[in-house]
Design a protein around this motif. Structure first.
Motif, PDB file in Angstrom:
ATOM      1  N   LEU A 185       0.830  -1.213   0.000  1.00 21.43           N
ATOM      2  CA  LEU A 185       0.000   0.000   0.000  1.00 21.43           C
ATOM      3  C   LEU A 185       0.861   1.258   0.000  1.00 21.43           C
ATOM      4  O   LEU A 185       0.567   2.224  -0.705  1.00 21.43           O
ATOM      5  N   LEU A 186       1.960   1.238   0.765  1.00 23.61           N
ATOM      6  CA  LEU A 186       2.855   2.400   0.774  1.00 23.61           C
ATOM      7  C   LEU A 186       3.424   2.633  -0.624  1.00 23.61           C
ATOM      8  O   LEU A 186       3.434   3.754  -1.142  1.00 23.61           O
ATOM      9  N   THR A 187       3.905   1.538  -1.247  1.00 21.33           N
ATOM     10  CA  THR A 187       4.471   1.654  -2.583  1.00 21.33           C
ATOM     11  C   THR A 187       3.447   2.193  -3.567  1.00 21.33           C
ATOM     12  O   THR A 187       3.728   3.119  -4.342  1.00 21.33           O
ATOM     13  N   LEU A 188       2.255   1.606  -3.527  1.00 16.74           N
ATOM     14  CA  LEU A 188       1.217   2.029  -4.469  1.00 16.74           C
ATOM     15  C   LEU A 188       0.885   3.507  -4.273  1.00 16.74           C
ATOM     16  O   LEU A 188       0.724   4.269  -5.240  1.00 16.74           O
ATOM     17  N   ALA A 189       0.825   3.930  -3.007  1.00 19.79           N
ATOM     18  CA  ALA A 189       0.493   5.328  -2.727  1.00 19.79           C
ATOM     19  C   ALA A 189       1.575   6.260  -3.266  1.00 19.79           C
ATOM     20  O   ALA A 189       1.287   7.240  -3.967  1.00 19.79           O
ATOM     21  N   ILE A 190       2.830   5.934  -2.961  1.00 20.99           N
ATOM     22  CA  ILE A 190       3.932   6.807  -3.400  1.00 20.99           C
ATOM     23  C   ILE A 190       3.989   6.853  -4.922  1.00 20.99           C
ATOM     24  O   ILE A 190       4.151   7.917  -5.529  1.00 20.99           O
ATOM     25  N   VAL A 191       3.831   5.684  -5.561  1.00 23.04           N
ATOM     26  CA  VAL A 191       3.913   5.634  -7.019  1.00 23.04           C
ATOM     27  C   VAL A 191       2.752   6.412  -7.638  1.00 23.04           C
ATOM     28  O   VAL A 191       2.930   7.162  -8.601  1.00 23.04           O
ATOM     29  N   THR A 192       1.553   6.255  -7.075  1.00 23.51           N
ATOM     30  CA  THR A 192       0.397   6.948  -7.644  1.00 23.51           C
ATOM     31  C   THR A 192       0.563   8.464  -7.564  1.00 23.51           C
ATOM     32  O   THR A 192       0.348   9.177  -8.549  1.00 23.51           O
ATOM     33  N   VAL A 193       1.002   8.932  -6.400  1.00 23.91           N
ATOM     34  CA  VAL A 193       1.208  10.377  -6.253  1.00 23.91           C
ATOM     35  C   VAL A 193       2.297  10.848  -7.222  1.00 23.91           C
ATOM     36  O   VAL A 193       2.156  11.868  -7.913  1.00 23.91           O
ATOM     37  N   SER A 194       3.402  10.074  -7.300  1.00 31.36           N
ATOM     38  CA  SER A 194       4.504  10.463  -8.181  1.00 31.36           C
ATOM     39  C   SER A 194       4.046  10.515  -9.631  1.00 31.36           C
ATOM     40  O   SER A 194       4.373  11.446 -10.373  1.00 31.36           O
ATOM     41  N   LEU A 195       3.284   9.492 -10.058  1.00 31.35           N
ATOM     42  CA  LEU A 195       2.820   9.464 -11.450  1.00 31.35           C
ATOM     43  C   LEU A 195       1.890  10.639 -11.725  1.00 31.35           C
ATOM     44  O   LEU A 195       1.942  11.237 -12.805  1.00 31.35           O
ATOM     45  N   ALA A 196       1.054  10.984 -10.722  1.00 29.92           N
ATOM     46  CA  ALA A 196       0.153  12.122 -10.915  1.00 29.92           C
ATOM     47  C   ALA A 196       0.957  13.400 -11.126  1.00 29.92           C
ATOM     48  O   ALA A 196       0.646  14.212 -12.005  1.00 29.92           O
ATOM     49  N   ILE A 197       2.025  13.545 -10.317  1.00 31.03           N
ATOM     50  CA  ILE A 197       2.866  14.740 -10.481  1.00 31.03           C
ATOM     51  C   ILE A 197       3.533  14.738 -11.856  1.00 31.03           C
ATOM     52  O   ILE A 197       3.545  15.748 -12.561  1.00 31.03           O
ATOM     53  N   LEU A 198       4.066  13.566 -12.254  1.00 31.81           N
ATOM     54  CA  LEU A 198       4.735  13.490 -13.564  1.00 31.81           C
ATOM     55  C   LEU A 198       3.750  13.781 -14.694  1.00 31.81           C
ATOM     56  O   LEU A 198       4.092  14.418 -15.683  1.00 31.81           O
ATOM     57  N   TRP A 199       2.514  13.305 -14.527  1.00 34.84           N
ATOM     58  CA  TRP A 199       1.477  13.578 -15.537  1.00 34.84           C
ATOM     59  C   TRP A 199       1.261  15.081 -15.661  1.00 34.84           C
ATOM     60  O   TRP A 199       1.222  15.637 -16.759  1.00 34.84           O
ATOM     61  N   LYS A 200       1.154  15.730 -14.488  1.00 31.05           N
ATOM     62  CA  LYS A 200       0.963  17.189 -14.475  1.00 31.05           C
ATOM     63  C   LYS A 200       2.126  17.885 -15.171  1.00 31.05           C
ATOM     64  O   LYS A 200       1.942  18.787 -15.978  1.00 31.05           O
ATOM     65  N   VAL A 201       3.352  17.440 -14.827  1.00 32.52           N
ATOM     66  CA  VAL A 201       4.540  18.069 -15.398  1.00 32.52           C
ATOM     67  C   VAL A 201       4.534  17.944 -16.923  1.00 32.52           C
ATOM     68  O   VAL A 201       4.774  18.904 -17.643  1.00 32.52           O
ATOM     69  N   LEU A 202       4.210  16.730 -17.392  1.00 30.15           N
ATOM     70  CA  LEU A 202       4.286  16.496 -18.831  1.00 30.15           C
ATOM     71  C   LEU A 202       3.159  17.167 -19.598  1.00 30.15           C
ATOM     72  O   LEU A 202       3.249  17.344 -20.802  1.00 30.15           O
ATOM     73  N   HIS A 203       2.079  17.519 -18.902  1.00 30.87           N
ATOM     74  CA  HIS A 203       0.984  18.188 -19.591  1.00 30.87           C
ATOM     75  C   HIS A 203       0.944  19.678 -19.272  1.00 30.87           C
ATOM     76  O   HIS A 203      -0.023  20.353 -19.559  1.00 30.87           O
ATOM     77  N   SER A 204       2.028  20.158 -18.671  1.00 26.15           N
ATOM     78  CA  SER A 204       2.160  21.596 -18.442  1.00 26.15           C
ATOM     79  C   SER A 204       2.854  22.189 -19.673  1.00 26.15           C
ATOM     80  O   SER A 204       3.313  21.451 -20.548  1.00 26.15           O
ATOM     81  N   PRO A 205       2.938  23.500 -19.753  1.00 19.24           N
ATOM     82  CA  PRO A 205       3.689  24.115 -20.859  1.00 19.24           C
ATOM     83  C   PRO A 205       5.105  23.568 -20.953  1.00 19.24           C
ATOM     84  O   PRO A 205       5.635  23.387 -22.055  1.00 19.24           O
ATOM     85  N   PHE A 206       5.697  23.262 -19.790  1.00 20.94           N
ATOM     86  CA  PHE A 206       7.059  22.703 -19.802  1.00 20.94           C
ATOM     87  C   PHE A 206       7.109  21.401 -20.607  1.00 20.94           C
ATOM     88  O   PHE A 206       7.977  21.197 -21.452  1.00 20.94           O
TER      89      PHE A 206
END
Lengths: 350, 246, 289
Positions: free
Chosen positions: A177-198
């Protein structure tokens, strides 16, 4: 002003859904379903298998973080194992030298990874394309040699083993559960980063570097930023390796280890966000079961990689979307459009 | 040697560059292929020698099909392609360039030897040990022609030979082309400059957006409205008419 | 002085075998613009084939094994070229790296079936084993064999590339493969020959070092890293650069071992980083077009 190809693509994706909410929901449906499936599987599986699932989840982050540069920035790095290693060794060595608690190390590790990525990125980004791939490969091997030879500090060839995670994490379900939580949050951030102007500029650099440069964008700064962000999240994935194995050893940073997230991205499809996730699951489960049932896992993985890279350069995700496209076309009875994937005219020398 | 192109369609990725081009070069004939930049002249030549594969159509060299065949074949049959720009083997010397060209088509022997080429271009003889990458544009043009001649070709495909050359060198180039035409080589000459083509070709084709817009004798092409519209030339002033080059 | 001679001969010998492997890698890259990660597999196959053919004999059979191993691996190289590499010529670096890495995996697996996972060793022929003395230093005779081979390979490659029309053709393929093809050259056949020659050089190096090392699985992956370092330092495609770089790596390794054994193996990586920071395309390379 000229729009970038990637910007056009994204705009098209946004318009397709009608209202923004419907579009957002439709795009989130598949990842959400996948997340729920993994969660349910993890909560119902036998503990031994949960561990394997947990490992695949952590590798998915490693693959997506590597693909941030590979698929979105067009930078082929065979050196992301360095940052994975920084993540893992920060936790292990913090425990061994009794200098960091587990939670301190977990928080510190990604920032160490990012900090190390600054000088390494500055060195590596002096080179381009093939030289970049080979130089990052050399950096990975350098990290391996250091981890292997600085026995007093790193534990040498044997690495570090021991009770380096808190006891509540020894329960498979908790660590899952810890792994899944950390990975999910990280992927959400990466998704945001990749869909930002950057992220758009990054894709623009991949598609047409000269054009983006001509628009006055600082290409080098964007690439270095991608390198640092990737280093951050590769280190997060590395800390999760310790959660999985309670150990760190030199083999997790050598050049073949750095190649693994690249292969996952290639297998799953490097031009989509979730392709590497698929690739990580396919690779890890194939690897796990192959080792169990056959000695010839290298042969099988080699043949699969060859088949994908020669026949379907856009990976499994590309194959799936091609199948989906065909199905939709048949349903809508739309005649076949122009052939896909135009190749650059000056490419072929044979 | 006779070249016949029949209804050729060539794509770069998804873009349809040649949209059904047909043309003929009869033995010993000098034919001009006119058109603006991007009209498809280079693509047509690259299709003929197999550097791009046409998706449909037929290209016959003395009646034998070239489409689908290997890229090295046309040269070995006697068709020499001179691409535009500074295309020589830049790290090799002049002499090595010629020798590589000769060795590339070992069975094509005849009157053209390295000595005769040095005779035609004494400048090349002086520079024979110079690295080709350091030659001037005009010297590289000589070397390109020399590389083609040493294979004793029966037909030349010249892609934009005057591009980027000084006017004096263009005149010299014209003389070489006349000389080769007298040796009864067939020549297909792709040009943006209609005046240069008019001096040397007997017939011409006008290519626009991947299609043949007009064909006929060079005089007919020169007088056609299509030429002026395709090349964007303003209405011809009578005073400029008597064959003034440039 | 004696100490210096011992180290110098050892360094030259290591640099020599490294040069022979790396020369094959850079030759292939120069003519085909492909980096072959399976190059180390050819080195390993060369070594294992010698152990199979020469067995425990330490006479003439060793030399026969050396030649035979090189030829067999050259044929294997031709198969790899026809089966895989020719499809990735002109493709993206990533495609080439993944495809040739896949070949590395496949050949490693087949190698395990052929020779098992244990280590093997071979004796050098009696005529070239043992030591000789020079200025008070005891030096292995076999080091001279390796140094001699490296010099021979260097000279032959130099003569080939600068004095034969075949060599000019290979250089022409580097300059402008399209022009070469349109001029009548069967580029695929040229690539086939060059790739087989590259494999032959790797196998020759692997074969000749067998008396000095233990031949075991995994040597494919370790040699490819050092030879990549060499060709990157030297400048991809440059034979002269490769020779210099092999010496640099050899010296870095020796000096490293003398200064601090625990850091020794990192010295060559720092050498690579320093060279690439100063000249991102290597010592004798040209900036990518």
């Amino acid at each position: 002003m000229t729009t970038l190809p990637a910007a056009d693509l994204l705009a098209a994706g946004r318009d397709a859904g009608g209202s923004p909410w419907a579009g957002r929901l439709r795009r989130a449906a598949l990842p959400l379903a996948f997340f729920v499936a993994v969660l349910v599987l993890g909560l119902t599986m036998a503990p031994a298998n949960v561990l394997e699932l947990q490992y695949a989840v952590s590798l998915a982050l490693f693959a997506v973080a590597t693909n941030l540069m590979l698929g979105f920035g067009g930078l082929v790095s065979f050196g992301q194992g360095v940052f994975y290693g920084v993540g893992a060794y920060t936790v292990s060595l913090g425990w061994m030298h009794q200098s960091l608690s587990f939670s301190e190390a977990m928080i510190l590790a990604p920032f160490l990874g990012a900090a190390l990525a600054v000088p390494l990125g500055m060195i590596a980004l002096r080179t381009r394309r093939l030289y970049f791939a080979l130089l990052t490969l050399a950096l990975s091997q350098l990290a391996y040699v250091i981890a292997e030879n600085q026995t007093n500090f790193t534990g040498g060839t044997n690495g570090v083993f021991g009770a380096m995670v808190p006891s509540w994490l020894l329960v498979p379900r908790n660590s899952f559960l810890l792994t899944l939580a950390i990975v999910t949050v990280s992927l959400a951030i990466l998704w945001k980063v990749l869909h930002s102007p950057f992220g758009l500029v990054l894709r623009g650099i991949r598609d047409n570097r000269e054009r983006v440069e001509a628009l006055g964008v600082n290409v080098y700064a964007h690439e270095l930023a991608a390198f640092v962000i990737s280093g951050f999240f590769c280190a997060v994935a590395g800390t999760l390796f310790v959660v999985y194995s309670q150990s760190s050893y030199p083999e997790i940073v050598d050049w073949t280890a750095s190649g693994i997230p690249v292969f996952m991205a290639v297998i799953g499809g490097m031009y989509t966000f979730f392709g590497p996730v698929v690739g990580a699951f396919v690779y890890e489960f194939a690897n796990h079961y192959l080792i169990e049932y056959t000695q010839d896992w290298q042969l099988v993985i080699g043949v699969v990689l060859l088949a994908i890279v020669l026949l379907r350069p856009d990976g499994l995700a590309g194959s799936l979307s091609a199948i989906g496209e065909r199905w939709r076309r048949r349903r809508d009875r739309v005649p076949a459009g122009p052939p896909p994937a135009p190749l650059p005219p000056e490419g072929g020398a044979s | 040697m006779r070249l016949e192109v029949r209804d050729v369609h060539t794509y770069y990725g998804a873009s349809h560059v040649l949209q059904g081009v047909s043309l003929v070069v009869e033995p010993g004939e000098v034919v001009a292929l006119l058109g603006r930049n991007g009209a498809g002249k280079t693509t047509l030549m690259r299709s003929v020698v197999g550097l791009v594969r046409p998706r449909a159509g037929s290209i016959l060299l003395d009646g034998q099909e070239l489409v689908g065949g290997p890229t090295y074949l046309p040269a070995r049959r006697g068709l020499a392609f001179l691409p535009s720009g500074r295309r020589v083997f830049s790290s090799l010397s002049v002499a090595e360039n010629l020798e590589v060209a000769r060795r590339s088509c070992p069975r094509r022997t005849g009157a053209w030897t390295a000595e005769r080429i040095y005779g035609l271009f004494p400048k090349l003889a002086q520079l024979s040990r110079r690295t080709a990458g350091f030659l001037s544009g005009g010297e590289q043009q000589m070397l390109k022609i020399g590389r083609a001649l040493i294979t004793n070709p029966e037909m030349l495909l010249l892609d934009e030979p005057t591009e980027g050359l000084a006017p004096a060198v263009v005149d010299e180039l014209g003389e070489w082309i006349s000389l080769l035409a007298r040796e009864s080589l067939s020549i297909l000459l792709a040009e943006q400059s209609a005046t240069f083509a008019r001096e040397h070709a007997s017939r011409g084709y006008l290519l626009e957006k991947g299609r043949i817009r007009f064909e006929g004798t060079m005089e007919q092409v020169w007088d056609s409205d299509e030429l002026r519209s395709a090349l964007g030339i303003a209405a011809r002033r009578p005073s400029a008419e008597p064959g003034a080059p440039g | 002085m004696a100490r210096f001679l011992t180290e110098a001969i050892g360094t030259l010998s290591d640099a020599g075998s490294l040069f022979v492997v790396a020369a094959g890698l850079t030759l292939v890259f120069g003519a085909m613009r492909v980096i072959n990660l399976a190059h180390g597999s050819f080195y390993m196959y060369g070594a294992f084939l010698v152990t199979t053919i020469a067995g425990t004999s330490s006479g003439l059979r060793f030399w026969v094994a050396l030649g035979l191993a090189a030829v067999v691996v050259a044929l294997l190289g031709a198969v790899v070229q026809l089966g895989v590499v020719r499809f990735v010529v002109g493709k993206e670096p990533l495609t080439q790296l993944v495809a040739t890495f896949a070949v590395l995996y496949i050949l490693a697996d087949i190698g395990l079936h052929l020779w098992g996972s244990g280590a093997r060793s071979v004796n050098a022929p009696l005529a070239v084993s043992g030591t000789f003395t020079l200025a008070g230093a005891y030096l292995p005779v076999y080091d001279l064999v390796i140094i001699g081979l490296a010099i021979l390979v260097g000279v032959v490659l130099w003569l080939l590339l600068s004095h034969t029309s075949l060599g000019w053709m290979i250089r022409a393929a580097v300059d402008d493969p399209e022009l070469l093809q349109a001029g009548g050259v069967n580029l695929r056949r040229l690539h086939l020959g060059v790739f087989a020659a590259g494999a032959l050089l790797a196998a020759l190096a692997g074969a000749v070092v067998t008396p000095q090392i233990s031949v075991a699985p995994g040597m494919d992956q370790s040699i490819i890293v050092s030879s990549l370092l060499v060709v990157v330092i030297g400048g991809l495609g440059s034979i002269v650069g490769t020779a210099f770089a092999a010496l640099i790596i050899g010296i870095a390794d020796t000096v490293g071992t003398l200064v601090d054994p625990t850091w020794a193996s990192t010295f060559m990586y720092f050498a690579v980083i320093i060279v690439l920071v100063v000249r991102p395309w290597g010592l004798f390379g040209t900036p990518e077009r």
